[in-house]
Scaffold this active site. Sequence first.
Site, PDB file in Angstrom:
ATOM      1  N   TYR A 193       0.839  -1.202   0.000  1.00 38.99           N
ATOM      2  CA  TYR A 193       0.000   0.000   0.000  1.00 38.99           C
ATOM      3  C   TYR A 193       0.872   1.250   0.000  1.00 38.99           C
ATOM      4  CZ  TYR A 193      -3.066   3.674   1.715  1.00 38.99           C
ATOM      5  OH  TYR A 193      -3.739   4.870   1.851  1.00 38.99           O
TER       6      TYR A 193
ATOM      7  N   GLU B 116     -11.492   5.699   4.385  1.00 34.48           N
ATOM      8  CA  GLU B 116     -11.017   6.673   5.377  1.00 34.48           C
ATOM      9  C   GLU B 116     -12.104   6.961   6.416  1.00 34.48           C
ATOM     10  OE1 GLU B 116      -8.046   7.538   5.710  1.00 34.48           O
ATOM     11  OE2 GLU B 116      -7.105   7.331   3.752  1.00 34.48           O
TER      12      GLU B 116
ATOM     13  N   TRP C 142      -5.413   2.533  10.464  1.00 33.69           N
ATOM     14  CA  TRP C 142      -5.590   2.350   9.026  1.00 33.69           C
ATOM     15  C   TRP C 142      -5.407   0.888   8.640  1.00 33.69           C
ATOM     16  CZ3 TRP C 142      -7.938   3.526   4.976  1.00 33.69           C
ATOM     17  CH2 TRP C 142      -7.497   3.130   3.715  1.00 33.69           C
TER      18      TRP C 142
END
Length: 198
Positions: free
Chosen positions: A22, A44, A52
């Site tokens: 990522y 998000e 995250w």
Amino acid sequence: MSEENLCRCSWLDTSKPDYVAYHDDEWGVPVYDDQKLFEYLTLESAQAGLSWYTILKRREGYRKAFADFDVKAVALFTDDTVEALLLNSDIVRHRGKITATINNAKRFIDIQNEFGSFSDYMWSFVDHKTIVNHWKSAEESPATSKESDAWSKDLKKRGFKFVGSTICYAHMQACGMVNDHSNDCYKRSQIIAQFQQG
């Protein structure tokens, strides 16, 4: 230099291959595709109060649960869909976040209709040019900015949910409105060169 020896942002847990991928392939790379932007905004918003990586691990679950992030399909989700999603262990089962995603899909379409694309609207908050920061360490990087404050305020005015300034800033970092790779991270200069950033 081998992949293992590349210098990356200090916040990254390099023991997690999916997290490294990522960081290396997505984080900070400018995104202009509306479907991808809806995906990022959805993820998000789901992150609020969580790490995250918690969301990243469930990304495929979100993709399946939310119609591959087809904003028109998600905007049509019903109360029955919400109840079914609350039983889906592949996503974060939070009623507020699920209903916010459906609401945000409708508001997202409103923006597309008004501006031609969500991308054009979103990038206008940084004058259509990536803000390149110069952080020596992750600790220097802020959680919000005057741009994320302004964008969050506008999104809320338009009826979006779970779009506080911190969430907006994280989105801006992810989709390349801000280049917050640390000065010594190899991706920083790579992205700058690829997209002719200042």
